[in-house]
Design a protein around this motif. Structure first.
Motif, short mmCIF file in Angstrom:
data_model
loop_
_atom_site.label_atom_id
_atom_site.label_comp_id
_atom_site.label_asym_id
_atom_site.label_seq_id
_atom_site.Cartn_x
_atom_site.Cartn_y
_atom_site.Cartn_z
N ARG A 31 0.85 -1.18 0.00
CA ARG A 31 0.00 0.00 0.00
C ARG A 31 0.88 1.23 0.00
NH1 ARG A 31 -3.70 3.53 -1.48
NH2 ARG A 31 -4.29 4.97 0.18
N ALA A 32 0.83 1.99 -1.10
CA ALA A 32 1.53 3.26 -1.18
C ALA A 32 0.59 4.38 -0.77
CB ALA A 32 2.03 3.50 -2.61
N SER A 33 1.12 5.37 -0.09
CA SER A 33 0.29 6.50 0.34
C SER A 33 1.15 7.75 0.39
CB SER A 33 -0.33 6.22 1.71
OG SER A 33 0.67 5.98 2.67
N ALA A 34 0.46 8.88 0.31
CA ALA A 34 1.17 10.15 0.46
C ALA A 34 1.78 10.21 1.86
CB ALA A 34 0.20 11.31 0.25
N PRO A 35 2.92 10.88 2.00
CA PRO A 35 3.54 10.95 3.33
C PRO A 35 2.54 11.42 4.38
CG PRO A 35 4.99 11.88 1.68
CD PRO A 35 3.69 11.61 0.99
N ALA A 36 2.52 10.72 5.51
CA ALA A 36 1.55 11.04 6.55
C ALA A 36 1.77 12.43 7.12
CB ALA A 36 1.65 10.00 7.66
N THR A 37 3.00 12.86 7.15
CA THR A 37 3.32 14.21 7.60
C THR A 37 4.16 14.89 6.54
OG1 THR A 37 5.28 13.41 8.75
CG2 THR A 37 3.25 13.53 10.02
N ARG A 38 4.19 16.19 6.59
CA ARG A 38 5.00 16.94 5.62
C ARG A 38 6.47 16.61 5.87
NH1 ARG A 38 4.01 21.10 2.26
NH2 ARG A 38 5.75 22.48 1.71
N VAL A 39 7.13 16.10 4.83
CA VAL A 39 8.53 15.73 5.00
C VAL A 39 9.38 16.55 4.04
CG1 VAL A 39 8.01 13.39 5.74
CG2 VAL A 39 8.34 13.86 3.31
N ARG A 40 10.59 16.81 4.47
CA ARG A 40 11.55 17.48 3.62
C ARG A 40 12.62 16.47 3.23
NH1 ARG A 40 16.54 19.40 4.05
NH2 ARG A 40 17.19 21.07 2.61
N ILE A 41 12.71 16.20 1.94
CA ILE A 41 13.73 15.27 1.46
C ILE A 41 14.96 16.10 1.09
CG2 ILE A 41 14.32 13.55 -0.30
CD1 ILE A 41 11.34 12.87 -0.45
N PRO A 42 16.10 15.76 1.60
CA PRO A 42 17.30 16.61 1.40
C PRO A 42 17.94 16.40 0.03
CG PRO A 42 17.87 14.74 2.78
CD PRO A 42 16.38 14.66 2.54
N TYR A 43 17.19 16.73 -1.02
CA TYR A 43 17.75 16.61 -2.37
C TYR A 43 18.98 17.50 -2.50
CZ TYR A 43 13.18 14.60 -3.67
OH TYR A 43 12.04 13.83 -3.75
N ALA A 44 19.95 17.01 -3.27
CA ALA A 44 21.17 17.80 -3.47
C ALA A 44 20.87 19.08 -4.25
CB ALA A 44 22.22 16.97 -4.21
N ASN A 45 20.10 18.95 -5.32
CA ASN A 45 19.65 20.13 -6.08
C ASN A 45 20.79 21.10 -6.41
OD1 ASN A 45 16.96 19.50 -6.40
ND2 ASN A 45 16.40 20.33 -4.40
N GLY A 46 21.91 20.59 -6.74
CA GLY A 46 23.02 21.46 -7.07
C GLY A 46 23.88 20.84 -8.14
N PRO A 47 24.89 21.58 -8.60
CA PRO A 47 25.76 21.05 -9.65
C PRO A 47 26.55 19.85 -9.15
CG PRO A 47 26.66 23.08 -8.75
CD PRO A 47 25.29 22.94 -8.18
N VAL A 48 26.90 18.99 -10.08
CA VAL A 48 27.67 17.79 -9.77
C VAL A 48 29.14 18.10 -9.91
CG1 VAL A 48 28.17 15.43 -10.49
CG2 VAL A 48 25.81 16.28 -10.53
N ASN A 49 29.90 17.75 -8.89
CA ASN A 49 31.35 17.97 -8.92
C ASN A 49 32.04 16.60 -9.04
OD1 ASN A 49 34.10 18.44 -8.35
ND2 ASN A 49 33.59 20.25 -7.12
N PRO A 50 32.48 16.21 -10.24
CA PRO A 50 33.05 14.87 -10.43
C PRO A 50 34.23 14.58 -9.52
CG PRO A 50 32.57 15.90 -12.54
CD PRO A 50 32.38 16.95 -11.50
#
Length: 548
Positions: A67-86
């Motif tokens: 059973r998949a469901s929307a997160p029960a509480t508001r969650v913040r996922i720490p996406y990198a969201n930035g440039p990749v540094n090889p």
């Protein structure tokens, strides 16, 4: 998928069986096999495109049984969201294994034809029925909202890479790139590694104890991401900048498989017996994870892809440990004479995943040159063979004599039977060759007066004509003819007609190479490739094959 009874496409001419007609019936455990397509590309491995080949099972959705469901509480996922540094990512890759684990000396075999490499047996169509967002990324719908589904996106990307290889159509390559870019954009960088989060809550419906709140992580996604990024990085059509990006992404994903379960997130651990596990569903309490077989094996394919790209010895050591674990826990995976178990923890037979186990073990033989894993695949195939005979079905040969036909309920219990006698040899069309639990292999008659009835397989009285369910090996394997045992071998044409027969008996054990194993005229047989028996089929029950 519901069982719809025998497939009836077109009419073929057969000697008419006499008796009352009857409808087909479902047999427990086999319904998920009915949609299999025969994979014609695998015929490239043998040069015999006219023969039915081993079916490729549909990709299972790893979260469909929950059973998949929307997160029960508001969650913040720490996406990198930035440039990749090889350079940073490369510097963060550990240079040692996360812990010691049991190994056996398995290595990555790299001199493989393209068709034998990971994911080459799966392709995508231009029109995809699954939901997509505006960027063309495959999504997962939960309560009317679209979410990222890392494994779904990775597998779709890999299928599109295969389609690009087959067609050179940039449409497929661009769609594969879109899936990869989404994973890169929504990565989580932590512990010096890249992780690909699931942003919705999920709980397994059948396997107790498997319940997650977002964000959560899967070793299956981490390992399959290695395949996606490594394969993209090796395509000639990508730019140098893209190649660097994909190599960096592969490095980041690989680093996650070198981080032990002593901090979060983690996907790799060692069990109490010292065996390595890449967990599809990691649970923090030691020893309580699901120990899922298929997700671990899919991740092992990624280790091979990454080693092919980088020659990183740690990847090969993890590959060795993975194959060692598959071998050690095969008795727990196997459910003798029936469907294999989905996982170690719950020991639940699975009609969806049994063919996946067969297919993955066969691929692992190619990737490692391990006769042992080919043998394990053979064992599962004999325990519960692929039931479907494809859209056109096959032909059963009967010798003159008396037989009993059966009908079964969903548990395999006999609901009716009828005695049938044939005054002469005859044939009938069949849609399935299926194991009935506790009752052996049966054929489901497809047309004529006895359509919907099952008849037990019994060579040489009742058998399926021709070669079916071919499994090809690389390198070739070895069959041992036991001393002082008379064994009759045959050559068989495409129609199942025996064109030559040779009976051999050796004074001492005698070895011969074979390159394939198939169901030939209703029996598992191996095809000899050298010596006086070149081109002959030997019954696998009468010889000893390597890998035992």
């Amino acid at each position: 998928m519901a069982e719809n009874g025998p497939i009836d496409i077109g009419r073929r001419k057969f000697i008419q069986l006499t008796g009352a007609a009857a409808a087909g019936t479902a047999i427990a455990g086999c319904s998920d096999f009915t949609a299999f397509a025969l994979e014609s590309r695998a015929a490239l491995l043998t040069g015999k495109p006219g023969s039915p080949t081993m079916p490729v099972p549909p990709l299972p959705d790893p979260i469909r049984e929950g059973r998949a469901s929307a997160p029960a509480t508001r969650v913040r996922i720490p996406y990198a969201n930035g440039p990749v540094n090889p350079s940073v990512v490369e510097d963060d890759i550990p240079t040692t294994l996360p812990f010691e684990f049991k190994t056996s000396g398995y290595t990555c075999a790299l001199d493989l034809p393209d068709v034998m490499q990971p994911w080459r047996d799966r392709s995508a169509e231009r029109i995809d029925a699954a939901p997509h967002d505006a960027d063309g990324v495959r999504m997962f719908e939960v309560d009317g909202k679209l979410y990222d589904h890392p494994v779904g996106q990775i597998q779709f990307g890999l299928q599109n890479i295969t389609s690009y290889r087959q067609t050179s159509d940039l449409f497929f390559l661009n769609r594969a790139k879109a899936q990869a870019q989404r994973l890169i954009d929504r990565r989580v960088e932590t512990r010096g590694a890249w992780y690909f989060p699931y942003p919705f809550d999920w709980a397994q419906a059948v396997h107790t104890g498997i319940a997650y709140t977002a964000p959560w992580y899967s070793g299956m996604a981490q390992g399959e991401a290695l395949s996606l990024f490594s394969q993209l990085a090796q395509l000639g059509a990508v730019s140098e900048a893209e190649r660097t990006l994909y190599k960096t992404a592969a490095d980041g994903a690989f680093a996650s498989l070198l981080r032990a379960d002593d901090a979060k997130p983690w996907v790799i651990a060692k069990d109490s017996a010292g065996y390595l596990w890449i967990h599809e569903y990691p649970i923090d309490a030691p020893g309580t994870s699901d120990y899922t077989f298929n997700g671990f094996m899919f991740a092992a394919l990624g280790l091979w892809d990454y080693y092919q790209l980088t020659r990183n010895p740690l990847a090969e050591q993890l590959f060795d440990g993975s194959l060692t674990t598959f071998n050690a826990y095969f008795p727990a995976m196997r459910n003798k004479g029936w469907l294999s178990h989905y996982c170690l923890t719950h020991q639940i037979p699975s009609s969806s995943y049994h063919p996946v186990h067969i297919n993955l073990l066969r691929q692992i033989q190619w990737l490692s040159s391990s006769a042992r894993h080919a043998y394990l695949s053979d064992v599962l195939m004999d325990d519960y063979p692929y039931p479907t005979l494809g859209a056109n079905g096959g032909t059963i040969a009967f010798t003159a004599g008396s037989y009993t036909f059966y009908k079964f309920d969903g548990t395999g219990a006999v609901t009716s039977s009828t005695a049938v006698s044939f005054a002469r040899d005859t044939q009938a069309p069949a849609s399935q060759r299926v194991r009935i639990q506790g009752r052996g292999v049966h054929y489901l008659i497809k047309e004529g007066a006895y359509a919907g009835w099952y008849v037990p397989e019994y060579f040489p009285k009742v058998y399926l004509l021709g070669e079916w369910f071919r499994s090809v090996y690389r390198p070739q394997r070895t069959a041992t003819f036991p001393a002082n045992v008379s064994i009759t071998c045959h050559k068989v044409d495409a129609n199942g007609t025996i064109t030559a027969t040779k009976t051999v008996e050796f004074a001492s054990d005698s070895n011969a190479p074979f390159d394939r194993r198939s169901i030939v005229n209703g029996r598992p047989m191996v095809q000899i490739t050298a010596g006086s028996l070149t081109g002959f089929w030997a019954p696998s029950s009468h010889v000893l094959t390597d890998g035992r």
